[in-house]
Design a protein around this motif. Structure first.
Motif, PDB file in Angstrom:
ATOM      1  N   TRP A   1       0.795  -1.233   0.000  1.00 34.26           N
ATOM      2  CA  TRP A   1       0.000   0.000   0.000  1.00 34.26           C
ATOM      3  C   TRP A   1       0.824   1.277   0.000  1.00 34.26           C
ATOM      4  O   TRP A   1       0.545   2.177  -0.794  1.00 34.26           O
ATOM      5  CB  TRP A   1      -1.019  -0.025   1.144  1.00 34.26           C
ATOM      6  CG  TRP A   1      -2.141  -0.914   0.762  1.00 34.26           C
ATOM      7  CD1 TRP A   1      -2.384  -2.169   1.205  1.00 34.26           C
ATOM      8  CD2 TRP A   1      -3.105  -0.654  -0.246  1.00 34.26           C
ATOM      9  NE1 TRP A   1      -3.448  -2.702   0.544  1.00 34.26           N
ATOM     10  CE2 TRP A   1      -3.918  -1.800  -0.344  1.00 34.26           C
ATOM     11  CE3 TRP A   1      -3.369   0.431  -1.080  1.00 34.26           C
ATOM     12  CZ2 TRP A   1      -4.982  -1.886  -1.245  1.00 34.26           C
ATOM     13  CZ3 TRP A   1      -4.430   0.349  -1.963  1.00 34.26           C
ATOM     14  CH2 TRP A   1      -5.218  -0.788  -2.037  1.00 34.26           C
ATOM     15  N   PRO A   2       1.847   1.395   0.876  1.00 34.46           N
ATOM     16  CA  PRO A   2       2.642   2.622   0.828  1.00 34.46           C
ATOM     17  C   PRO A   2       3.257   2.846  -0.551  1.00 34.46           C
ATOM     18  O   PRO A   2       3.252   3.970  -1.066  1.00 34.46           O
ATOM     19  CB  PRO A   2       3.740   2.364   1.871  1.00 34.46           C
ATOM     20  CG  PRO A   2       3.161   1.380   2.799  1.00 34.46           C
ATOM     21  CD  PRO A   2       2.243   0.535   1.988  1.00 34.46           C
ATOM     22  N   VAL A   3       3.733   1.772  -1.181  1.00 32.13           N
ATOM     23  CA  VAL A   3       4.362   1.923  -2.487  1.00 32.13           C
ATOM     24  C   VAL A   3       3.335   2.389  -3.534  1.00 32.13           C
ATOM     25  O   VAL A   3       3.620   3.232  -4.383  1.00 32.13           O
ATOM     26  CB  VAL A   3       5.056   0.606  -2.910  1.00 32.13           C
ATOM     27  CG1 VAL A   3       5.691   0.757  -4.272  1.00 32.13           C
ATOM     28  CG2 VAL A   3       6.110   0.230  -1.873  1.00 32.13           C
TER      29      VAL A   3
ATOM     30  N   LEU B   1       0.854   4.273  -2.894  1.00 30.48           N
ATOM     31  CA  LEU B   1       0.654   5.700  -2.628  1.00 30.48           C
ATOM     32  C   LEU B   1       1.779   6.537  -3.229  1.00 30.48           C
ATOM     33  O   LEU B   1       1.538   7.528  -3.911  1.00 30.48           O
ATOM     34  CB  LEU B   1       0.581   5.947  -1.118  1.00 30.48           C
ATOM     35  CG  LEU B   1       0.631   7.415  -0.697  1.00 30.48           C
ATOM     36  CD1 LEU B   1      -0.625   8.139  -1.160  1.00 30.48           C
ATOM     37  CD2 LEU B   1       0.783   7.552   0.797  1.00 30.48           C
ATOM     38  N   PHE B   2       3.039   6.130  -2.961  1.00 30.45           N
ATOM     39  CA  PHE B   2       4.170   6.966  -3.361  1.00 30.45           C
ATOM     40  C   PHE B   2       4.318   7.045  -4.877  1.00 30.45           C
ATOM     41  O   PHE B   2       4.746   8.060  -5.410  1.00 30.45           O
ATOM     42  CB  PHE B   2       5.480   6.425  -2.770  1.00 30.45           C
ATOM     43  CG  PHE B   2       5.436   6.248  -1.284  1.00 30.45           C
ATOM     44  CD1 PHE B   2       4.669   7.089  -0.500  1.00 30.45           C
ATOM     45  CD2 PHE B   2       6.151   5.231  -0.669  1.00 30.45           C
ATOM     46  CE1 PHE B   2       4.618   6.926   0.871  1.00 30.45           C
ATOM     47  CE2 PHE B   2       6.098   5.063   0.711  1.00 30.45           C
ATOM     48  CZ  PHE B   2       5.329   5.902   1.477  1.00 30.45           C
TER      49      PHE B   2
ATOM     50  N   GLU C   1      -1.693   8.958  -7.139  1.00 32.08           N
ATOM     51  CA  GLU C   1      -2.137  10.252  -7.665  1.00 32.08           C
ATOM     52  C   GLU C   1      -1.984  10.352  -9.175  1.00 32.08           C
ATOM     53  O   GLU C   1      -2.795  10.982  -9.845  1.00 32.08           O
ATOM     54  CB  GLU C   1      -1.431  11.403  -6.960  1.00 32.08           C
ATOM     55  CG  GLU C   1       0.061  11.370  -7.040  1.00 32.08           C
ATOM     56  CD  GLU C   1       0.660  12.382  -6.069  1.00 32.08           C
ATOM     57  OE1 GLU C   1       0.815  13.520  -6.473  1.00 32.08           O
ATOM     58  OE2 GLU C   1       0.957  12.028  -4.908  1.00 32.08           O
TER      59      GLU C   1
ATOM     60  N   LYS D   1      -5.604  14.709  -4.140  1.00 28.93           N
ATOM     61  CA  LYS D   1      -5.492  14.883  -2.691  1.00 28.93           C
ATOM     62  C   LYS D   1      -6.305  13.820  -1.950  1.00 28.93           C
ATOM     63  O   LYS D   1      -5.819  13.182  -1.013  1.00 28.93           O
ATOM     64  CB  LYS D   1      -6.006  16.285  -2.347  1.00 28.93           C
ATOM     65  CG  LYS D   1      -5.825  16.687  -0.920  1.00 28.93           C
ATOM     66  CD  LYS D   1      -6.306  18.125  -0.729  1.00 28.93           C
ATOM     67  CE  LYS D   1      -5.717  18.689   0.536  1.00 28.93           C
ATOM     68  NZ  LYS D   1      -5.604  20.147   0.489  1.00 28.93           N
TER      69      LYS D   1
ATOM     70  N   ARG E   1      -4.771  10.326  -2.280  1.00 23.13           N
ATOM     71  CA  ARG E   1      -3.696  10.083  -1.315  1.00 23.13           C
ATOM     72  C   ARG E   1      -4.257   9.755   0.055  1.00 23.13           C
ATOM     73  O   ARG E   1      -3.834   8.807   0.703  1.00 23.13           O
ATOM     74  CB  ARG E   1      -2.840  11.338  -1.159  1.00 23.13           C
ATOM     75  CG  ARG E   1      -1.978  11.658  -2.336  1.00 23.13           C
ATOM     76  CD  ARG E   1      -1.152  12.899  -2.004  1.00 23.13           C
ATOM     77  NE  ARG E   1      -0.770  13.582  -3.210  1.00 23.13           N
ATOM     78  CZ  ARG E   1      -1.141  14.831  -3.533  1.00 23.13           C
ATOM     79  NH1 ARG E   1      -1.878  15.532  -2.704  1.00 23.13           N
ATOM     80  NH2 ARG E   1      -0.750  15.350  -4.654  1.00 23.13           N
ATOM     81  N   LYS E   2      -5.242  10.576   0.481  1.00 24.33           N
ATOM     82  CA  LYS E   2      -5.827  10.334   1.803  1.00 24.33           C
ATOM     83  C   LYS E   2      -6.414   8.941   1.879  1.00 24.33           C
ATOM     84  O   LYS E   2      -6.303   8.275   2.916  1.00 24.33           O
ATOM     85  CB  LYS E   2      -6.954  11.346   2.060  1.00 24.33           C
ATOM     86  CG  LYS E   2      -6.493  12.685   2.560  1.00 24.33           C
ATOM     87  CD  LYS E   2      -7.727  13.416   3.068  1.00 24.33           C
ATOM     88  CE  LYS E   2      -7.557  14.913   3.000  1.00 24.33           C
ATOM     89  NZ  LYS E   2      -8.866  15.587   3.036  1.00 24.33           N
TER      90      LYS E   2
ATOM     91  N   VAL F   1      -5.469   6.182   0.520  1.00 21.12           N
ATOM     92  CA  VAL F   1      -4.461   5.141   0.785  1.00 21.12           C
ATOM     93  C   VAL F   1      -3.971   5.224   2.225  1.00 21.12           C
ATOM     94  O   VAL F   1      -3.734   4.202   2.874  1.00 21.12           O
ATOM     95  CB  VAL F   1      -3.260   5.249  -0.174  1.00 21.12           C
ATOM     96  CG1 VAL F   1      -2.337   4.061   0.015  1.00 21.12           C
ATOM     97  CG2 VAL F   1      -3.721   5.313  -1.608  1.00 21.12           C
ATOM     98  N   PHE F   2      -3.840   6.445   2.738  1.00 27.47           N
ATOM     99  CA  PHE F   2      -3.403   6.616   4.123  1.00 27.47           C
ATOM    100  C   PHE F   2      -4.388   5.932   5.083  1.00 27.47           C
ATOM    101  O   PHE F   2      -4.002   5.124   5.932  1.00 27.47           O
ATOM    102  CB  PHE F   2      -3.282   8.110   4.427  1.00 27.47           C
ATOM    103  CG  PHE F   2      -2.984   8.424   5.867  1.00 27.47           C
ATOM    104  CD1 PHE F   2      -1.792   8.019   6.440  1.00 27.47           C
ATOM    105  CD2 PHE F   2      -3.893   9.127   6.628  1.00 27.47           C
ATOM    106  CE1 PHE F   2      -1.507   8.319   7.770  1.00 27.47           C
ATOM    107  CE2 PHE F   2      -3.625   9.434   7.954  1.00 27.47           C
ATOM    108  CZ  PHE F   2      -2.427   9.023   8.522  1.00 27.47           C
TER     109      PHE F   2
ATOM    110  N   THR G   1      -4.362   2.057   4.586  1.00 25.17           N
ATOM    111  CA  THR G   1      -3.192   1.420   5.206  1.00 25.17           C
ATOM    112  C   THR G   1      -3.394   1.309   6.714  1.00 25.17           C
ATOM    113  O   THR G   1      -3.103   0.280   7.320  1.00 25.17           O
ATOM    114  CB  THR G   1      -1.915   2.230   4.910  1.00 25.17           C
ATOM    115  OG1 THR G   1      -1.868   2.489   3.515  1.00 25.17           O
ATOM    116  CG2 THR G   1      -0.670   1.476   5.308  1.00 25.17           C
ATOM    117  N   GLY G   2      -3.910   2.365   7.314  1.00 25.35           N
ATOM    118  CA  GLY G   2      -4.159   2.348   8.751  1.00 25.35           C
ATOM    119  C   GLY G   2      -5.168   1.281   9.147  1.00 25.35           C
ATOM    120  O   GLY G   2      -4.925   0.479  10.048  1.00 25.35           O
TER     121      GLY G   2
END
Lengths: 103, 559
Positions: free
Chosen positions: B118-120, B122-123, B127, B294, B297-298, B300-301, B304-305
């Protein structure tokens, strides 16, 4: 997007700044995540006893448990860092670029 | 618990089926249990409530954008929950807690593999995907390439991934309903098929998303309650929980340490999970349901949480089951399997979380958890059906057949016809595959997504030199390699076809098939000197500016 807008954006130094900042942060954090995870996988593959050792003498909990929880937390923290930076600084820069391109 | 006595033998969890388990398949022979009325009533309440939502959503779903992406009006937080919902399948809840119950620490390792992609995403992906695409990931892959070949490829691999996933979910639904509700297999498969069609056909993406959100909230609340109750029995001391679990488990202290794993297989599985997630069409389409980069991105944040929190809960639940359920009176049974007597949990290890629900919350809570576990399958198949339907109507019909000149009403009509067809196909396949070993299917879906969709999608956004020829040839090679190597590997060649040894030694081919896909895509792009290839490369700059700034990106429609 017409040629005019494209040219304006490309020649805007702020665009170069945005691209540079956004891509380098994205890659840095990706590499951090990959290093954490594949580092863990490699320890798992070649030295599993490291993770299986007790956290402290006499304890049942092993080193692997907090390490595992920390990796899960690190994923969350890294995404948080990126979102904070991107939704603040990068989006501000982006808004300026878009406005300047449409003038 | 007496009503759940009955002997059933779920296949032992080996490494590969664990992947399948964690994302959607309940394996092995299952014997129908006594009817569980609490669970059935709560499930009926869930269905009634979600049908109400579908009715509400149907009145707001008019345009193609409404149907495919809920008009782009989902917030980042809501989308995060929906993405987490897609991930927290019934089998991930039951399967990972079962794996922790059986093997202890190894269960935690699997959940980590599912999270770190997931972080990957996002990065590197989220977007750009939002800024370039409209309805499907093929919009992005074909942005500056030739529409017909690239969309045909993307639609093919989408449909293959969706079909594999759907079969796994349908068979899982049939087996779960026998275990949890005490109803028969066929009725479950038919019911899931019909409800799936209703959600998608009438409510489109808006209903599909809300069904997923509601289920995610119910599952997170239920799992939180269970973990809380488990920890309260040990005075909130994890150390005491581990001590008690080690004392109760037959493997003793071994459950606290990682088991043996082949390095190539581990890394390959890690790659399939990480890049497969970034290539699953039903996950990627969720990025088009939010208004801008925007919110993407949120989402995925938050996702992930929620997913990370959920996996920590399943870890506690697995250990709680060892401590509170294993070897407790009334919880164990002795069955005969392959001529040997074995003592196991009533219903097999997959029931660990369900038995624990009973132990900490009684019959009502057991019913609640059972109903949520089943609702989860419904939510996941609805997302799959929508993703398959958009590949057919948006990529094949509107772009390939009508060359982008289809009118919107026709496109939506094709979507709806496809949804009904997918429902019928899903039911038929679910019935056909009842007795088959389908453990490899979700693994195959992840491997195809990682080896076919991901390389093409990634290179289209990051590499100026990508051409149509490279994308299509490389993509198909990735798809074919993943399929062939899985068929020749232990999961199909040995477990399904019953040959003695596998022709390809690894359970997961991702490390080979992903590499091959990248290399061939590169090779067939750089050697492409055609005029159209030059034009495609020239269009990269404009694509890059849009992917970075969002200028020209499709926005949210207002209702």
């Amino acid at each position: 997007m017409n040629e005019d807008v494209l040219k304006k954006v490309q020649s805007n130094p702020k665009f170069k700044e945005l691209v540079h900042k956004k891509t380098s942060l994205g890659w840095q954090l990706s590499i951090a995540m990959l290093a954490i995870y594949y580092g863990f996988i490699l320890i798992l593959a070649f030295s599993p006893s490291t993770l299986g050792a007790p956290l402290a003498p006499g304890m049942t909990m092993t080193v692997g448990i907090p390490v595992g929880i920390l990796i899960i937390l690190s994923a969350f923290v890294l995404t948080g860092l990126y979102v904070r930076k991107a939704n603040g600084e990068f989006d501000q820069l982006n808004r300026e670029i878009v406005e300047e391109a449409q003038q | 618990m007496t009503k759940r006595t009955g002997s059933l033998a779920l296949a032992a969890l080996t490494l590969f089926p664990a992947l399948a388990f964690a994302s959607g398949a309940i394996e092995g022979d299952v014997k129908q249990q006594a009817t569980n009325w609490h669970a059935i009533i709560m499930f009926v309440v869930f269905v009634a409530f979600t049908m109400g939502i579908t009715y509400w959503a149907a009145r707001r779903t008019r345009s193609a954008s409404d149907f495919y992406t809920a008009g782009g009006g989902i917030s980042g937080f809501q989308n995060g929950l929906a993405i987490a919902g897609d991930y927290m399948s019934a089998a991930s809840f039951l399967g990972i807690s079962a794996m922790v119950f059986d093997k202890g620490y190894d269960g935690l390792i699997y959940s980590m593999g599912f999270l770190v992609g997931w972080p990957v995403i996002l990065f590197l992906v989220a977007e750009r995907l939002r800024n370039l695409g409209k309805y499907t990931f093929a919009d992005v892959a074909s942005y500056r390439l030739q529409q017909t070949p690239v969309r045909s490829f993307a639609a093919t691999s989408t449909l293959v991934v969706v079909a594999m996933y759907l079969i796994a979910q349908m068979v899982g639904a049939g087996k779960l309903i026998q275990l949890l509700f005490g109803m028969n297999y066929s009725s479950a498969v038919i019911m899931v098929g019909i409800l799936m069609v209703c959600y998608v056909l009438f409510g489109g993406m808006l209903a599909t998303t809300w069904v997923q959100i509601i289920k995610a909230v119910l599952l997170l609340c239920g799992a939180s309650f269970m973990a809380f109750m488990v920890l309260s029995t040990v005075g909130f001391s994890p150390e005491l929980m581990f001590e008690k679990a080690v004392a109760a488990h037959a493997k003793h202290a071994a459950i606290m340490a990682p088991g043996k794993a082949d390095p190539v297989d581990s890394i390959s599985l890690g790659m399939a999970l990480m890049f497969g997630t970034a290539g699953l069409p039903h996950i990627l389409m969720r990025f088009f349901t939010v208004s801008d980069a925007k919110e993407a991105r949120k989402s995925v944040f938050y996702a992930t949480g929620f997913i990370g929190y959920f996996y920590i809960l399943t870890f506690i639940i697995g250990f709680g089951a060892i401590m509170l359920v294993l070897n407790q009176p009334g919880m164990m049974e002795t069955i005969t399997k392959d001529g040997k007597q074995i003592t196991q949990l009533v219903g097999g290890s997959n029931m660990a979380a369900i038995h624990l629900a009973n132990a900490v919350g009684g019959d009502m809570f057991l019913g609640f958890i059972s109903a949520v576990a089943f609702a989860t399958i419904l939510a996941v198949v609805a997302g799959l059906a929508l993703s398959g339907a958009s590949a057919v109507s948006h990529d094949l019909y509107a772009s390939v057949i009508k060359k982008g000149k289809a009118n919107e009403a026709d496109e939506i009509r094709v979507s709806k016809i496809t949804t009904v067809a997918l429902g019928v196909i899903a039911i038929v396949l679910g019935l056909v595959f009842e007795k088959q070993n389908i453990a490899f299917m979700v693994g195959l879906a992840f491997s195809i997504a990682a080896s076919a969709n991901f390389p093409v999608l990634f290179l289209s956004m990051f590499w100026k030199g990508l051409t149509t020829r490279g994308a299509v040839i490389g993509g198909f090679i990735g798809l074919a390699t993943a399929v062939v190597l899985i068929v020749l590997g232990p999961a199909v060649w040995v477990d399904v076809m019953k040959h003695k040894t596998a022709l390809f030694p690894y359970k997961n081919p991702a490390i080979f098939s992903i590499t091959l896909a990248f290399v061939t895509t590169w090779l067939f792009s750089v050697t492409d000197n055609s005029k159209s290839a030059a034009e495609e490369k020239a269009k990269f700059d404009a694509q890059f500016v849009r992917s970075m700034t969002g200028i020209g990106a499709s926005g949210a429609s207002k209702h």
